[in-house]
Design a protein around this motif. Structure first.
Motif: not given
Length: 74
Positions: A19-24, A26-29, A31-36
């Motif tokens: 679950i922790e890996y899944g949350l990480i 999702a957070l990276v995704s 952030a990437a969508i927001g930056a792009l």
């Protein structure tokens, strides 16, 4: 027996790691969508300029004949 199984289920933390890996991820995704999304306009301009320059490089100019050929009007 039921109590022992319940205790072992509560003590098992292997699902929490997944679950922790899944949350990480999702957070990276997010952030990437927001930056792009924030850079979207400038990226579009950059790729348009590159495309235009490549088109100019590949398309021969109308007034210049290809190398080794005489002009078309002669």
């Amino acid at each position: 027996m039921l109590t022992a199984n319940l205790r072992s289920l509560i003590a098992d933390e292997s699902g929490a790691t997944a679950i922790e890996y899944g949350l990480i991820a999702a957070l990276v995704s997010v952030a990437a969508i927001g930056a792009l999304g924030a850079m979207g306009g400038s990226l579009e301009q950059m790729f348009t300029k590159v495309s235009d320059e490549l088109t100019k490089a590949v398309t021969p100019a109308a007034e210049e004949p290809p190398a080794g050929e005489p002009p078309a009007d002669q």
